[in-house]
Design an enzyme around this catalytic site. Structure first.
Site, PDB file in Angstrom:
ATOM      1  N   LYS A 183      31.205  43.766  35.533  1.00 16.83           N
ATOM      2  CA  LYS A 183      30.421  43.655  36.774  1.00 16.83           C
ATOM      3  C   LYS A 183      31.281  43.091  37.913  1.00 16.83           C
ATOM      4  O   LYS A 183      32.368  42.555  37.659  1.00 16.83           O
ATOM      5  CB  LYS A 183      29.211  42.760  36.520  1.00 16.83           C
ATOM      6  CG  LYS A 183      29.604  41.368  36.114  1.00 16.83           C
ATOM      7  CD  LYS A 183      28.462  40.630  35.435  1.00 16.83           C
ATOM      8  CE  LYS A 183      28.940  39.233  35.064  1.00 16.83           C
ATOM      9  NZ  LYS A 183      28.013  38.503  34.246  1.00 16.83           N
ATOM     10  N   ARG A 236      16.442  32.559  33.825  1.00 17.12           N
ATOM     11  CA  ARG A 236      16.756  33.652  34.740  1.00 17.12           C
ATOM     12  C   ARG A 236      15.922  34.841  34.266  1.00 17.12           C
ATOM     13  O   ARG A 236      14.767  34.662  33.916  1.00 17.12           O
ATOM     14  CB  ARG A 236      18.275  33.903  34.689  1.00 17.12           C
ATOM     15  CG  ARG A 236      18.825  34.647  35.873  1.00 17.12           C
ATOM     16  CD  ARG A 236      20.351  34.595  35.911  1.00 17.12           C
ATOM     17  NE  ARG A 236      21.006  35.175  34.743  1.00 17.12           N
ATOM     18  CZ  ARG A 236      22.326  35.231  34.568  1.00 17.12           C
ATOM     19  NH1 ARG A 236      23.138  34.759  35.487  1.00 17.12           N
ATOM     20  NH2 ARG A 236      22.849  35.763  33.482  1.00 17.12           N
ATOM     21  N   HIS A 274      21.160  34.604  26.780  1.00 19.34           N
ATOM     22  CA  HIS A 274      22.323  34.108  27.527  1.00 19.34           C
ATOM     23  C   HIS A 274      22.350  32.586  27.474  1.00 19.34           C
ATOM     24  O   HIS A 274      21.318  31.931  27.624  1.00 19.34           O
ATOM     25  CB  HIS A 274      22.229  34.596  28.982  1.00 19.34           C
ATOM     26  CG  HIS A 274      23.503  34.442  29.753  1.00 19.34           C
ATOM     27  ND1 HIS A 274      24.705  34.966  29.324  1.00 19.34           N
ATOM     28  CD2 HIS A 274      23.772  33.832  30.934  1.00 19.34           C
ATOM     29  CE1 HIS A 274      25.655  34.681  30.222  1.00 19.34           C
ATOM     30  NE2 HIS A 274      25.109  33.996  31.200  1.00 19.34           N
ATOM     31  N   ARG A 320      29.928  39.267  24.357  1.00 23.45           N
ATOM     32  CA  ARG A 320      29.955  39.781  25.739  1.00 23.45           C
ATOM     33  C   ARG A 320      30.931  39.008  26.618  1.00 23.45           C
ATOM     34  O   ARG A 320      30.530  38.313  27.541  1.00 23.45           O
ATOM     35  CB  ARG A 320      28.575  39.622  26.399  1.00 23.45           C
ATOM     36  CG  ARG A 320      27.447  40.422  25.866  1.00 23.45           C
ATOM     37  CD  ARG A 320      26.250  40.345  26.825  1.00 23.45           C
ATOM     38  NE  ARG A 320      25.879  39.021  27.261  1.00 23.45           N
ATOM     39  CZ  ARG A 320      24.995  38.229  26.645  1.00 23.45           C
ATOM     40  NH1 ARG A 320      24.365  38.643  25.559  1.00 23.45           N
ATOM     41  NH2 ARG A 320      24.728  37.033  27.126  1.00 23.45           N
ATOM     42  N   TYR A 335      43.225  25.832  63.915  1.00 24.36           N
ATOM     43  CA  TYR A 335      41.987  25.365  64.553  1.00 24.36           C
ATOM     44  C   TYR A 335      41.720  23.895  64.258  1.00 24.36           C
ATOM     45  O   TYR A 335      41.811  23.466  63.102  1.00 24.36           O
ATOM     46  CB  TYR A 335      40.803  26.182  64.036  1.00 24.36           C
ATOM     47  CG  TYR A 335      40.818  27.635  64.449  1.00 24.36           C
ATOM     48  CD1 TYR A 335      40.734  28.005  65.790  1.00 24.36           C
ATOM     49  CD2 TYR A 335      40.899  28.631  63.485  1.00 24.36           C
ATOM     50  CE1 TYR A 335      40.742  29.337  66.162  1.00 24.36           C
ATOM     51  CE2 TYR A 335      40.896  29.966  63.850  1.00 24.36           C
ATOM     52  CZ  TYR A 335      40.818  30.321  65.188  1.00 24.36           C
ATOM     53  OH  TYR A 335      40.826  31.633  65.556  1.00 24.36           O
ATOM     54  N   CYS A 361      42.489  30.443  58.568  1.00 22.46           N
ATOM     55  CA  CYS A 361      41.836  31.277  59.583  1.00 22.46           C
ATOM     56  C   CYS A 361      41.257  32.518  58.907  1.00 22.46           C
ATOM     57  O   CYS A 361      41.384  32.694  57.702  1.00 22.46           O
ATOM     58  CB  CYS A 361      42.825  31.700  60.653  1.00 22.46           C
ATOM     59  SG  CYS A 361      43.751  30.341  61.393  1.00 22.46           S
ATOM     60  N   MET A 362      40.662  33.399  59.685  1.00 21.09           N
ATOM     61  CA  MET A 362      40.086  34.604  59.092  1.00 21.09           C
ATOM     62  C   MET A 362      41.156  35.512  58.488  1.00 21.09           C
ATOM     63  O   MET A 362      40.979  36.069  57.403  1.00 21.09           O
ATOM     64  CB  MET A 362      39.279  35.373  60.139  1.00 21.09           C
ATOM     65  CG  MET A 362      38.528  36.544  59.541  1.00 21.09           C
ATOM     66  SD  MET A 362      37.699  37.551  60.767  1.00 21.09           S
ATOM     67  CE  MET A 362      36.402  36.465  61.310  1.00 21.09           C
ATOM     68  N   ASP A 363      42.286  35.632  59.179  1.00 23.61           N
ATOM     69  CA  ASP A 363      43.297  36.606  58.766  1.00 23.61           C
ATOM     70  C   ASP A 363      44.663  36.000  58.466  1.00 23.61           C
ATOM     71  O   ASP A 363      45.574  36.716  58.080  1.00 23.61           O
ATOM     72  CB  ASP A 363      43.505  37.651  59.880  1.00 23.61           C
ATOM     73  CG  ASP A 363      42.189  38.153  60.437  1.00 23.61           C
ATOM     74  OD1 ASP A 363      41.365  38.594  59.629  1.00 23.61           O
ATOM     75  OD2 ASP A 363      41.988  38.068  61.666  1.00 23.61           O
TER      76      ASP A 363
HETATM   77  C1  LIG Z   1      28.632  37.865  33.287  1.00 25.81           C
HETATM   78  C2  LIG Z   1      27.931  37.768  32.023  1.00 25.81           C
HETATM   79  C3  LIG Z   1      28.633  37.539  30.836  1.00 25.81           C
HETATM   80  C4  LIG Z   1      30.117  37.231  30.796  1.00 25.81           C
HETATM   81  O1  LIG Z   1      30.316  35.870  31.015  1.00 25.81           O
HETATM   82  P1  LIG Z   1      31.757  35.199  31.028  1.00 25.81           P
HETATM   83  O2  LIG Z   1      31.489  33.764  31.209  1.00 25.81           O
HETATM   84  O3  LIG Z   1      32.487  35.793  32.183  1.00 25.81           O
HETATM   85  O4  LIG Z   1      32.419  35.510  29.740  1.00 25.81           O
HETATM   86  C5  LIG Z   1      27.917  37.602  29.666  1.00 25.81           C
HETATM   87  N1  LIG Z   1      26.598  37.843  29.654  1.00 25.81           N
HETATM   88  C6  LIG Z   1      25.886  38.030  30.782  1.00 25.81           C
HETATM   89  C7  LIG Z   1      24.414  38.272  30.718  1.00 25.81           C
HETATM   90  C8  LIG Z   1      26.522  37.985  32.000  1.00 25.81           C
HETATM   91  O5  LIG Z   1      25.811  38.155  33.125  1.00 25.81           O
END
Ligand SMILES: *Cc1c(COP(=O)(O)O)cnc(C)c1O
Length: 376
Positions: free
Chosen positions: A46, A144, A173, A228, A270, A317-319
């Site tokens: 992701k 969540r 999770h 995961r 700045y 700065c920005m750039d």
């Molecule tokens: C992003 C995510 C992970 C991966 O987590 P890491 O800490 O980057 O290993 C696993 N499960 C879910 C649901 C996530 O959103």
């Protein structure tokens, strides 16, 4: 310019990120070694593969034998399909009912945590005459998305009767794997109990997963039959003392585009938050918060030039950013490293995260599209 093994075009501004795909493969193998052989690995790609570039990363992982990919949204998954990546893809985030047809079009696996969605999927699948696989998300304490664990048994019983919906996976999770061992074990326990209850009822869901990178390294009882990982695959440690050996994948580089001698007592950037103490050389580097380089690294972050460690001088700065290099004989065009190695020196995303009061995830995900990615 970078050497020949590198692919990609940096354009006309010498600021770029190098993504070392061999190190990515190394980290993937390390994660595989950290879990039992029979356990499948779903890598989280992701947020543009945590800022590393979705497609090159996904292709490399496919070549390494990854079992599964996961993304946050349908849009991210569509990019994988458009690049002809045919691995199974779980969409971790919630989807709207109006977007159900896209799941079929792109052969995606949704995360489901309401009856309403399960029924809507069943209806659409029935109309199309195609079954759809889903993963059921259980909230064991993250607060969540995910159905509250106490309601899951009834829910699963209900949808196990749906003709066109196949429960391929069930997952949860971990909320506090870095800070609270007791609570993490409680979450794993709740998930385990749920699985046992499902077994007793003869409801077989082939895949069960809970472990992110922290779970993989710290909680073998969270591995179930799939893990995961995200961060670890990119060679970053979610906390100090992380138990898996990793190699950083991304480095962030730029070049000195300007330098000048300035007198003592001269204000830089700045707000003049940096004032030179003596006559010195100030170099300018073409990167800033417009590239996702955090502004709160002003006067804090290290920069490597000529194999030496200097510090950003004045506000980001920005750039552009400025660096007081003292009497170091800087030249225009000279390489500067913001994340990565130069000579004996090294700056990690973890170090910048510490200075920026955030986590390494945010440092790499934050790098903007203005920073070209080059692949090694
Ligand atoms: C992003 C995510 C992970 C991966 O987590 P890491 O800490 O980057 O290993 C696993 N499960 C879910 C649901 C996530 O959103």
């Amino acid at each position: 310019m970078p050497d020949k093994k590198i692919t990609g075009n940096i354009g006309y501004r010498p600021t770029w990120a190098e993504v070392n795909l061999s190190n990515l493969a190394y980290n993937f193998r390390q994660v595989k070694k950290a879990v039992c052989r029979s356990i499948r690995v779903m890598v989280c790609v992701k947020a543009d593969a945590y800022g590393h570039g979705l497609i090159p990363v996904a292709k490399k992982l496919a070549a390494c034998g990854v079992d599964y990919l996961s993304v946050a949204s349908i849009d991210e998954a569509v990019k994988l399909r458009q690049a002809r990546i045919e691995l199974p893809v779980l969409v971790l985030g919630m989807i709207l009912k109006k977007d159900i047809p896209a799941l079929f079009r792109y052969r995606l696996i949704p995360t489901v945590c309401t009856k309403d969605m399960a029924f809507a999927l069943n209806r659409e699948a029935g109309i199309k005459g195609r079954r759809i696989k889903i993963h059921v998300k259980v909230d064991t304490g993250m607060g969540r998305i995910g159905m509250l664990h106490k309601d899951v048994l009834e829910f699963v019983k209900g949808i196990s009767r749906l003709k066109f919906v196949g429960m391929e996976g069930i997952f949860t999770h971990l909320a506090c794997a870095d800070t609270d061992k007791g609570f993490t074990c409680y979450q794993i326990g709740l998930f385990n109990r749920l699985k046992e209850q499902l077994d007793k009822l003869g409801i077989n869901i082939p895949l069960a997963h809970a472990a992110n990178s922290l779970g993989i390294a710290g909680y073998p009882n969270s591995h179930f039959n799939m893990v995961r990982p995200g961060l670890a695959i990119y060679g970053l440690r979610p906390k100090e003392g992380f138990g898996i050996d990793l190699k950083p994948v991304l480095s962030l580089k730029t070049r000195v585009v300007y330098f000048k001698r300035v007198p003592a007592g001269y204000g830089i950037s700045y707000g003049h938050t940096y004032i030179t103490g003596k006559e010195t050389t100030i170099v300018t580097l073409p990167i800033g918060y417009g590239d996702g380089y955090p502004r709160n690294l002003s006067n804090k972050a290290p920069v490597l030039i000529g194999g030496r460690r200097f510090k950003i001088s004045g506000r980001v700065c920005m750039d552009q950013i400025m660096v007081d290099v003292g009497n170091y004989p800087a030249k225009t065009g000279e390489l500067a490293v913001l994340i990565g190695e130069q000579g004996k020196e090294k700056i990690t995303a973890e170090e910048l995260a510490g200075l920026s009061d955030t986590i390494p995830y945010e440092i790499v995900c934050g790098l903007g599209s203005r920073v070209p990615r080059l692949y090694i």
